[in-house]
Design a protein around this motif. Structure first.
Motif, PDB file in Angstrom:
ATOM      1  N   PHE A 184       0.833  -1.208   0.000  1.00 45.19           N
ATOM      2  CA  PHE A 184       0.000   0.000   0.000  1.00 45.19           C
ATOM      3  C   PHE A 184       0.867   1.257   0.000  1.00 45.19           C
ATOM      4  CE2 PHE A 184      -2.877   3.200   1.618  1.00 45.19           C
ATOM      5  CZ  PHE A 184      -4.028   2.910   0.917  1.00 45.19           C
ATOM      6  N   GLN A 221       1.156   4.253  -2.780  1.00 44.48           N
ATOM      7  CA  GLN A 221       0.963   5.658  -2.413  1.00 44.48           C
ATOM      8  C   GLN A 221       2.160   6.488  -2.858  1.00 44.48           C
ATOM      9  OE1 GLN A 221      -1.523   7.409  -0.275  1.00 44.48           O
ATOM     10  NE2 GLN A 221      -2.683   5.803  -1.262  1.00 44.48           N
ATOM     11  N   ASP A 227       1.822   7.086  -6.491  1.00 44.59           N
ATOM     12  CA  ASP A 227       0.788   8.086  -6.781  1.00 44.59           C
ATOM     13  C   ASP A 227       1.238   9.506  -6.453  1.00 44.59           C
ATOM     14  OD1 ASP A 227      -0.949   6.215  -7.645  1.00 44.59           O
ATOM     15  OD2 ASP A 227      -2.146   6.126  -5.820  1.00 44.59           O
ATOM     16  N   ARG A 228       2.042   9.647  -5.396  1.00 42.23           N
ATOM     17  CA  ARG A 228       2.320  10.992  -4.885  1.00 42.23           C
ATOM     18  C   ARG A 228       3.707  11.514  -5.251  1.00 42.23           C
ATOM     19  NH1 ARG A 228      -1.298  12.071  -0.481  1.00 42.23           N
ATOM     20  NH2 ARG A 228      -2.699  10.322  -0.202  1.00 42.23           N
ATOM     21  N   ASN A 229       4.703  10.620  -5.296  1.00 46.87           N
ATOM     22  CA  ASN A 229       6.074  11.114  -5.398  1.00 46.87           C
ATOM     23  C   ASN A 229       6.809  10.739  -6.678  1.00 46.87           C
ATOM     24  OD1 ASN A 229       5.931  12.342  -2.858  1.00 46.87           O
ATOM     25  ND2 ASN A 229       6.330  10.386  -1.868  1.00 46.87           N
ATOM     26  N   TRP A 285       0.915   8.641 -10.701  1.00 48.97           N
ATOM     27  CA  TRP A 285      -0.546   8.472 -10.564  1.00 48.97           C
ATOM     28  C   TRP A 285      -1.191   8.122 -11.891  1.00 48.97           C
ATOM     29  CZ3 TRP A 285      -3.765  11.678 -13.368  1.00 48.97           C
ATOM     30  CH2 TRP A 285      -3.157  12.798 -13.951  1.00 48.97           C
ATOM     31  N   GLY A 291      -9.340   1.463  -0.537  1.00 45.77           N
ATOM     32  CA  GLY A 291      -8.546   2.673  -0.374  1.00 45.77           C
ATOM     33  C   GLY A 291      -7.922   2.779   0.999  1.00 45.77           C
TER      34      GLY A 291
END
Lengths: 374, 241
Positions: free
Chosen positions: A67, A71, A74-76, A81, A256
């Motif tokens: 997970f 993440q 998606d973010r860094n 993403w 999620g």
């Protein structure tokens, strides 16, 4: 050697270009082609796309922290993403196209001789895709995936005999820190195996396609390329709408939340493309019942060419076509019942819809086709 | 010809006016019923609401809830300058000293006995992880109520009509005037709940603005391309017969 002089330089060394040109420019194709005939090509292209986006994801994915690593993507990761959404939505597009292909072959009864092997390979591709899709959903690492993996590995640990040995070899025992690393490996390996089926499907399809009538034949380019271009653009348009405006289409929202022993979702429902299979497995009692349900659900599809009792050249009847449409609604209803919050009603409906599914294949199909063959 | 051109212009004016007045109406009252600018296919975040929401998070929620997927540098995408974000980080005391832009939001690690064993969830992804999304979180923050006579609460629990089961271990988190907004928005409890919900929505989907921006362009382009492709195909196939 003198004949080589007329050939282009490259063709004497790599005999490919001339054959390729002939393939595209010789007018040997039917002068009318349905748009749905482009579905296999769309599926293959989407598979290549999935392999590429999956490769990018695998660079950053960490099976020990599923997970958190998603993440991080998606973010860094730059545009991570987007790649993640491509891979997620690509699955939806492939399964949409595969379900449509299965439905189309059933309605047109193209599975009958000599199309049996094409049908078998289509169903085999569907089965492999289901497995790869399920493994990908486990890799998500959300609360629903976590508990699905826990349930599956616990059940696998309780199996005896050969099935137990196979599942132990596959999962490596109960759900632990290393399980997702194995699953990531199988997800990749089986996804690449699908390309093998694609190749076999192409050969089988070419062998049984009837030659078009001699008059009015057209070449692949520009006629078919123009049509394929339309199909690809429309496919891409649907894909873009989903990627940017519904990236989590057909997924359980609770996925999620990060997976863990303290977060237990009330409904462990898989993504939409697995729902109807899940519900068939729930309709049979006990652990072996569930396994039997899934195998039987797919086995009747494999058996379809021999369940149809009509002659190969008989025209398809209206009643049978109506029954296939009912079956599509039945599978949709099975999925909706599996996604709903569990209750007495949903479990009764699951049994009714499952019963109709098997009645369709084992009773109505032989009966109606034999009646219509007269 | 003239007529239809004026018709189009008049139509455009009506549409523009409708959009302008609609957004003015929303700005006047976004709380009743709650309205979020990020909803819908053209949705984008309200930067002012995000900044107010971060203030609410930092001064209330952060005492118990972690946000492990966020770094202080990420605050630059809610419109703060690097200096402002660095100043916010330097006011946070980690064990190794003041936080920097590249540190993860401070994990408060509240005492596990603090809420009768209930663990405050990480808020990085909370809107994606809850069915109902924005409206659920806003409801959870505002729908505390007096306990009905026929219900006996568990020890250290509170009655909340939005929470499944209605018994929540989190005390009512927001009160009127709990924070002072720099932009002089009145800090009612409902305003604070709305702002922090907008902030949490951004935290769950930090790429929403660019996602919708690219999406709109991609879809328009593909619609245009599809029309072109269909026209080309029809023209080419017409020549076969």
């Amino acid at each position: 050697m003198s004949s080589n002089i007329t050939k282009p330089w490259i063709d004497t060394r790599l005999p490919f270009i001339t054959a390729w040109r002939a393939h595209f420019l010789t007018p040997n194709l039917a002068p009318d082609a349905p748009y749905l005939g482009t579905l296999p090509s769309l599926i293959t292209t989407a598979l290549v796309f999935m392999a590429l986006s999956g490769f990018v994801l695998s660079v950053h994915y960490d099976p020990a922290h599923p997970f958190t690593s998603l993440q991080f993507i998606d973010r860094n990761v730059n545009n991570g993403w987007l790649i993640h959404a491509f891979h997620e939505t690509g699955t939806t597009m492939i399964f949409g196209a595969v379900y449509l292909t299965l439905y189309r072959i059933m309605v047109t009864r193209a599975y009958r001789a000599p199309g049996e092997v094409v049908w078998l390979l289509t169903v085999a591709q569907f089965c492999l895709l289901l497995l790869v899709g399920y493994l990908g959903y486990l890799l998500d690492g959300g609360a629903v995936s976590y508990w699905s993996l826990a349930g599956v590995t616990t059940a696998a640990g309780n199996l005896g005999g050969a099935p137990g040995a196979i599942s132990n070899w596959f999962f490596g025992g109960p759900d632990g820190p290393g399980t997702l690393a194995r699953i990531a490996m199988f997800h990749t390996l089986l996804a690449l195996a699908i390309f093998g089926i694609v190749a076999l499907h192409y050969l089988a399809k070419r062998a049984v396609t009837a030659p078009p009538p001699a008059r009015g034949q057209v070449s692949f380019h520009p006629y078919y390329t123009a049509q394929y271009f339309v199909a690809f653009v429309v496919f891409a348009l649907i894909f873009a709408v989903l990627v940017f405006f519904a990236p989590h289409f057909g997924e359980n929202t609770l996925n999620g939340a990060p997976g863990g022993p303290l977060v237990v979702p009330a409904t462990v429902s898989p993504p939409w493309y697995l729902l109807s299979i899940t519900n068939v497995s729930h309709a049979f009692p006990g652990m072996w019942g569930g396994i039997f349900g899934v195998i039987a659900r797919l086995a009747v599809l494999f058996a379809l060419p021999w369940l149809d009792r009509s002659k190969p050249d008989a025209t398809p009847g209206a009643l049978y076509r109506f029954l296939v449409m009912l079956l599509a609604l039945d599978i949709l209803a099975l999925g909706l019942a599996a996604a709903a919050t569990p209750s007495m009603l949903t479990s009764i409906l699951a049994i009714v819809f499952t019963a109709w599914y098997f009645l369709h294949f084992l009773v109505f199909t032989p009966l109606v086709t034999a009646m219509e063959a007269k | 010809m003239m007529r239809s051109r004026f018709g189009i212009i008049r139509f455009a004016i009506v549409i523009a006016a409708a959009i302008a007045f609609a957004s003015a109406a929303n700005a006047a009252d976004t709380l009743n019923p709650p309205h979020w600018q990020s909803q819908g296919i053209f949705g984008s975040y309200d930067i002012a609401a995000l900044q107010r929401g971060f203030l609410v998070y930092q001064s209330n929620c952060a005492a118990c809830h972690s946000m492990n997927a966020l770094h202080y540098r990420d605050l630059q995408s809610i419109g703060l300058s690097p200096e402002q974000a660095a100043a916010i980080a330097s006011n946070v005391k980690l064990t190794a000293g003041p936080a920097t832009l590249d540190d993860i939001f401070k994990d408060p690690h509240p005492d596990i006995t603090a809420f009768g064993g209930a663990i405050p969830p990480d808020l990085s992804n909370i809107l994606d992880a809850r069915p109902g999304g924005l409206n659920y979180i806003f409801g959870l923050l505002t729908d505390y109520a007096a306990v009905p006579a026929d219900i006996t609460l568990l020890p250290n629990h509170y009655f909340n009509t939005a929470y499944p089961g209605n018994q929540i271990a989190m005390p009512p988190p927001l009160k009127d005037n709990q924070v002072t907004y720099a932009d002089e928005t009145k800090s009612t409890a409902i305003q604070e709940a709305s702002d922090v919900t907008a902030f949490l929505a951004w935290a769950s989907q930090p790429n929403l603005n660019i996602q919708h921006a690219i999406g709109l362009r991609a879809v328009l382009f593909l619609i245009f391309l599809a029309i072109l492709a269909i026209a080309t195909k029809r023209k080419i196939w017409r020549e076969t017969v």
